[in-house]
Design a protein around this motif. Structure first.
Motif, PDB file in Angstrom:
ATOM      1  N   ASP A 219       0.855  -1.189   0.000  1.00 20.32           N
ATOM      2  CA  ASP A 219       0.000   0.000   0.000  1.00 20.32           C
ATOM      3  C   ASP A 219       0.894   1.243   0.000  1.00 20.32           C
ATOM      4  N   PRO A 220       0.720   2.137  -0.981  1.00 20.91           N
ATOM      5  CA  PRO A 220       1.536   3.368  -1.028  1.00 20.91           C
ATOM      6  C   PRO A 220       1.496   4.164   0.274  1.00 20.91           C
ATOM      7  N   LYS A 221       0.390   4.036   1.037  1.00 17.30           N
ATOM      8  CA  LYS A 221       0.275   4.754   2.302  1.00 17.30           C
ATOM      9  C   LYS A 221       1.271   4.227   3.345  1.00 17.30           C
ATOM     10  N   ASP A 222       1.769   3.016   3.107  1.00 14.87           N
ATOM     11  CA  ASP A 222       2.711   2.414   4.054  1.00 14.87           C
ATOM     12  C   ASP A 222       4.165   2.785   3.762  1.00 14.87           C
ATOM     13  N   ILE A 223       4.378   3.618   2.742  1.00 16.83           N
ATOM     14  CA  ILE A 223       5.742   3.989   2.372  1.00 16.83           C
ATOM     15  C   ILE A 223       5.968   5.487   2.595  1.00 16.83           C
ATOM     16  N   ARG A 224       7.001   5.813   3.368  1.00 17.05           N
ATOM     17  CA  ARG A 224       7.403   7.211   3.517  1.00 17.05           C
ATOM     18  C   ARG A 224       8.635   7.435   2.647  1.00 17.05           C
ATOM     19  N   THR A 225       8.565   8.441   1.789  1.00 14.34           N
ATOM     20  CA  THR A 225       9.668   8.727   0.873  1.00 14.34           C
ATOM     21  C   THR A 225      10.296  10.075   1.211  1.00 14.34           C
ATOM     22  N   ASP A 226      11.600  10.068   1.430  1.00 18.17           N
ATOM     23  CA  ASP A 226      12.347  11.299   1.681  1.00 18.17           C
ATOM     24  C   ASP A 226      13.346  11.493   0.548  1.00 18.17           C
ATOM     25  N   VAL A 227      13.498  12.718   0.101  1.00 17.02           N
ATOM     26  CA  VAL A 227      14.494  13.015  -0.927  1.00 17.02           C
ATOM     27  C   VAL A 227      15.540  13.964  -0.352  1.00 17.02           C
ATOM     28  N   TYR A 228      16.775  13.811  -0.819  1.00 17.29           N
ATOM     29  CA  TYR A 228      17.869  14.631  -0.304  1.00 17.29           C
ATOM     30  C   TYR A 228      18.976  14.676  -1.343  1.00 17.29           C
ATOM     31  N   ARG A 229      19.950  15.522  -1.123  1.00 15.28           N
ATOM     32  CA  ARG A 229      21.057  15.640  -2.067  1.00 15.28           C
ATOM     33  C   ARG A 229      22.025  14.483  -1.906  1.00 15.28           C
ATOM     34  N   SER A 230      22.461  13.950  -3.041  1.00 12.02           N
ATOM     35  CA  SER A 230      23.419  12.848  -3.003  1.00 12.02           C
ATOM     36  C   SER A 230      24.727  13.311  -2.392  1.00 12.02           C
ATOM     37  N   SER A 231      25.362  12.422  -1.661  1.00 12.54           N
ATOM     38  CA  SER A 231      26.666  12.743  -1.064  1.00 12.54           C
ATOM     39  C   SER A 231      27.778  12.290  -1.983  1.00 12.54           C
ATOM     40  N   GLY A 232      28.957  12.779  -1.731  1.00 11.85           N
ATOM     41  CA  GLY A 232      30.122  12.353  -2.519  1.00 11.85           C
ATOM     42  C   GLY A 232      30.198  13.077  -3.836  1.00 11.85           C
ATOM     43  N   ALA A 233      31.126  12.569  -4.692  1.00 12.07           N
ATOM     44  CA  ALA A 233      31.349  13.205  -5.988  1.00 12.07           C
ATOM     45  C   ALA A 233      30.110  13.089  -6.842  1.00 12.07           C
ATOM     46  N   GLY A 234      29.885  14.077  -7.650  1.00 14.02           N
ATOM     47  CA  GLY A 234      28.723  14.024  -8.534  1.00 14.02           C
ATOM     48  C   GLY A 234      28.648  15.247  -9.408  1.00 14.02           C
ATOM     49  N   GLY A 235      29.448  16.215  -9.105  1.00 18.75           N
ATOM     50  CA  GLY A 235      29.486  17.389  -9.973  1.00 18.75           C
ATOM     51  C   GLY A 235      28.399  18.386  -9.654  1.00 18.75           C
ATOM     52  N   GLN A 236      28.290  19.362 -10.505  1.00 15.26           N
ATOM     53  CA  GLN A 236      27.365  20.467 -10.287  1.00 15.26           C
ATOM     54  C   GLN A 236      25.918  20.009 -10.274  1.00 15.26           C
ATOM     55  N   HIS A 237      25.586  19.037 -11.138  1.00 20.36           N
ATOM     56  CA  HIS A 237      24.205  18.570 -11.231  1.00 20.36           C
ATOM     57  C   HIS A 237      23.736  18.003  -9.891  1.00 20.36           C
TER      58      HIS A 237
END
Length: 365
Positions: A219-237
């Motif tokens: 059930d989608p209600k059972d999932i909490r999704t958090d977004v954040y900036r990736s750590s480590g190398a990755g460049g400007q993007h």
């Protein structure tokens, strides 16, 4: 064996019924029914073919016996004896083949897998061993013609892995790699050891069947999704966007973090894929009665903490503790030559299942 062959007659009747159903225009026009019957028919095909051959051999033996009882012709008698001996020998082989085909099947055997490898006890050396195991499985997968894709990884400064997850896809992947669950121990002199002392480290391996739509519905209600900036190398993007994703399945507390892809959507897709497989595996293990029934015939418990194998570098030896198998070819095994170990584990598992059937503890097919 009598119990097996009683069931085979019933199986043969069902197989013939399925073939009739699959030629019925009404069934042919119903795609869902036709596919279900096709799968059932395909699952039976090998054992039915073997049983038909068994019956032919029994008839051949009966015919040869009759000739020997009635003929006075030396040439006919010699031919009948040769035929009888050949048929009896082949009959033993076919009986063994049928027995193996009738053993209870693991419903996950045909599935692809997600494999997780983690460095455990031993610090940097454990992380390096995790990387060695990853290479070993990668080379084995290549020999099998499977696809091997890293989907998540946390590396260490020394070039190893704190943890790494891979997707392995191909033919019957789970059937061959399911016995790799557990703790793998390595004994060797670490590159950082100045006095040449042998150290012992461990890495754990977990093998989960790939999520299938029919297996679990989250059930989608059972999932909490958090977004954040990736750590480590990755460049400007990477620095400007929150592309990393952390998904938490609230009922179980299972967490999956994904940041190896450049876009948030790609990370979401891979995180969900891994989350579903982990949740599926969790619920399988929670249904304890069914889980125990499925696992008691397996080699070992499948528990990640169980020490299953030792890799001894000074003696070039690998020992699988569950079946007491030791091979002095560690160099070849680490290069992906796992067939001998995996085949031995499969044979041992089959022997245990057969023993349970004969004692009445397990059911056939």
């Amino acid at each position: 064996m009598d119990k097996i062959f009683e069931q085979l007659e019933t199986l043969l009747e069902r197989y013939q019924e399925l073939q009739e159903l699959m030629s019925d225009p009404e069934v042919i026009n119903d795609t869902k029914r036709y596919m279900a019957y096709s799968k059932e028919e395909a699952d039976m095909r090998d054992v039915v073919a073997a049983f038909k051959h068994y019956k032919e051999l029994k008839q051949s033996i009966s015919d040869s016996d009759e000739i020997l009882r009635e003929t006075d012709d030396p040439e006919m008698e010699a031919m009948a004896k040769d035929e009888l001996e050949s048929s009896k020998k082949e009959l033993d082989e076919v009986e063994h083949q049928i027995t193996l085909l009738m053993l209870p099947k693991d419903p996950n055997d045909d599935k692809n897998i997600i494999m997780e490898i983690r460095g455990a006890a031993g610090g940097d050396e454990a992380s390096l061993f995790a990387a060695d195991l990853l290479t070993m499985y990668s080379k084995y997968a290549e020999k099998q013609g499977w696809n091997f894709d890293i989907i998540d990884e946390t590396d260490t400064e020394v070039g190893g892995y704190k943890d790494v997850a891979v997707m392995i896809t191909g033919t019957k992947v789970y059937s061959k790699l399911k016995f790799e669950n557990g703790a793998h121990r390595v004994q060797r002199v670490p590159s950082t050891e100045s006095q040449g002392r042998v150290h012992t480290s461990t890495a754990t391996v977990a093998v989960m069947p790939e999520y299938d739509e029919v297996d679990i519905d989250i059930d989608p209600k059972d999932i909490r999704t958090d977004v954040y900036r990736s750590s480590g190398a990755g460049g400007q993007h990477i620095n400007k966007t929150s592309s990393a994703v952390r998904m938490t399945h609230l009922p179980t507390g299972i967490v999956v973090a994904m940041q190896d892809q450049r876009s948030q959507q790609q990370n979401r897709q891979k995180a969900m894929q891994i989350l579903k497989s982990r949740v599926y595996d969790y619920y399988e293990s929670q249904n304890q009665n069914e889980y125990d029934e499925q696992r008691k015939s397996a080699v070992g418990t499948g528990d990640r903490s169980e020490r299953i194998r030792t890799y001894n570098y000074p003696q070039n030896r690998v020992t699988d503790h569950r079946i007491g198998l030791s091979l002095n070819k560690l160099d070849r095994i680490m290069n992906g030559d796992l067939e001998e170990i995996i085949d031995a584990l499969i044979v041992h598992d089959q022997a245990q299942k057969l023993e349970q059937i004969q004692s009445g503890e397990a059911k056939l097919f």
